[in-house]
Design an enzyme around this catalytic site. Structure first.
Site, short mmCIF file in Angstrom:
data_model
loop_
_atom_site.label_atom_id
_atom_site.label_comp_id
_atom_site.label_asym_id
_atom_site.label_seq_id
_atom_site.Cartn_x
_atom_site.Cartn_y
_atom_site.Cartn_z
N CYS A 118 0.82 -1.20 0.00
CA CYS A 118 0.00 0.00 0.00
C CYS A 118 0.87 1.26 0.00
O CYS A 118 1.43 1.64 -1.01
CB CYS A 118 -0.97 -0.03 1.17
SG CYS A 118 -2.28 1.21 1.03
N HIS A 178 -3.53 -5.25 0.34
CA HIS A 178 -3.08 -5.64 1.68
C HIS A 178 -3.00 -7.15 1.84
O HIS A 178 -3.92 -7.79 2.35
CB HIS A 178 -4.02 -5.04 2.73
CG HIS A 178 -3.88 -3.56 2.87
ND1 HIS A 178 -3.07 -2.97 3.81
CD2 HIS A 178 -4.42 -2.55 2.14
CE1 HIS A 178 -3.13 -1.66 3.67
NE2 HIS A 178 -3.95 -1.38 2.67
N GLU A 222 -1.44 -8.80 3.93
CA GLU A 222 -1.36 -9.21 5.34
C GLU A 222 -2.74 -9.44 5.95
O GLU A 222 -2.86 -9.97 7.05
CB GLU A 222 -0.59 -8.16 6.16
CG GLU A 222 -1.39 -6.94 6.60
CD GLU A 222 -1.67 -5.93 5.49
OE1 GLU A 222 -2.34 -4.91 5.76
OE2 GLU A 222 -1.22 -6.16 4.36
#
Length: 247
Positions: free
Chosen positions: A112, A220, A222
């Site tokens: 990001c 994202h 994660e």
């Protein structure tokens, strides 16, 4: 027993109980430790330039995490008013870390805001999406959305054929949760686009000619990586690149 690679994880400056604090979301630490099989080393966002050289020298890869702060336009040569919040301390740290890591031949990965930082480091520029109308395909959460709704907002992205991303994630369309408030305007010199969303927004990029890989995604990975194989592939490749740098 083979030692694990050390992966520097950049932090963000936030106010905690009235004092400045350097923080990293737990999800990044878990992804580095579990999926990249590395040892996360949190780097305070106010590290100075000499410290950055010592940090990069001792680690095997750099991870530039996401953040809800914008990069100030002056960082990429634009004499325009940007939209706060800003993280000036992190802006300086990120640029120092990227350039130092590339010079030392260390892998650099961005998520990001990390993608935006890499683009700026290579001379690219950004567009502030909050300064104008929201695109038809929204890349950030509706106003007032909670964290779960924000990162649950997904859309498609097309991975470019023949690039680094297609090598590690496979070719074709992927589902991503691309939540951001700035995006690539002019691509930095020496970078190539690895993925785009249907409305043309750059969702991933890589460096063309660096000693070690430089790769960043706008989404994202994660956030619940086990639910999407292409997100797991991002972390596995980060760990693999870091282990190569250990040799």
């Amino acid at each position: 027993m083979t030692s694990k690679p050390l992966i520097a994880v950049i932090s963000c400056v936030r106010d905690v109980e009235g004092e400045a604090a350097s923080i990293v979301k737990k999800r990044y630490i878990e992804a580095v430790a579990t999926h990249a099989d590395g040892v996360p080393i949190i780097v305070p966002a106010w590290s100075d330039a000499p410290a950055v050289h010592a940090i990069v020298e001792r680690v095997d890869a750099i991870l530039l995490t996401g953040s809800n702060s914008n990069i100030e336009p002056q960082r990429y040569g634009e004499a325009i008013e940007g939209t706060p919040p800003f993280d000036t301390a992190r802006d300086g740290l990120a640029q120092d870390m990227i350039r130092t890591a590339i010079a030392m031949g260390k892998p650099v990965f961005g998520v990001c805001r990390g993608l935006q930082e890499i683009n700026v480091a290579f001379g690219g520029t950004l567009t502030d999406e909050r300064a104008g109308p929201v695109p038809a395909l929204s890349h950030h959460a509706p106003e007032g959305a909670d964290l779960e709704a924000m990162f649950g907002h997904t859309h498609a992205a097309q991975i470019a054929l023949g690039g680094l991303l297609s090598t590690i994630m496979g070719e074709g369309e992927v589902t991503i949760n691309s939540v951001h408030f700035q995006r690539v305007a002019r691509l930095g010199d020496g970078l190539q686009i690895e993925a785009r969303s249907p409305d043309g927004v750059v969702e991933a990029l890589s460096a063309v000619d660096t000693i070690a890989p430089v790769l960043a995604v706008q989404w994202h990975p994660e956030w619940r990586p086990a639910e999407r194989e292409h997100n797991l592939a991002f972390w596995r490749y980060l760990g693999q690149a870091a282990r190569v740098a250990m040799r």
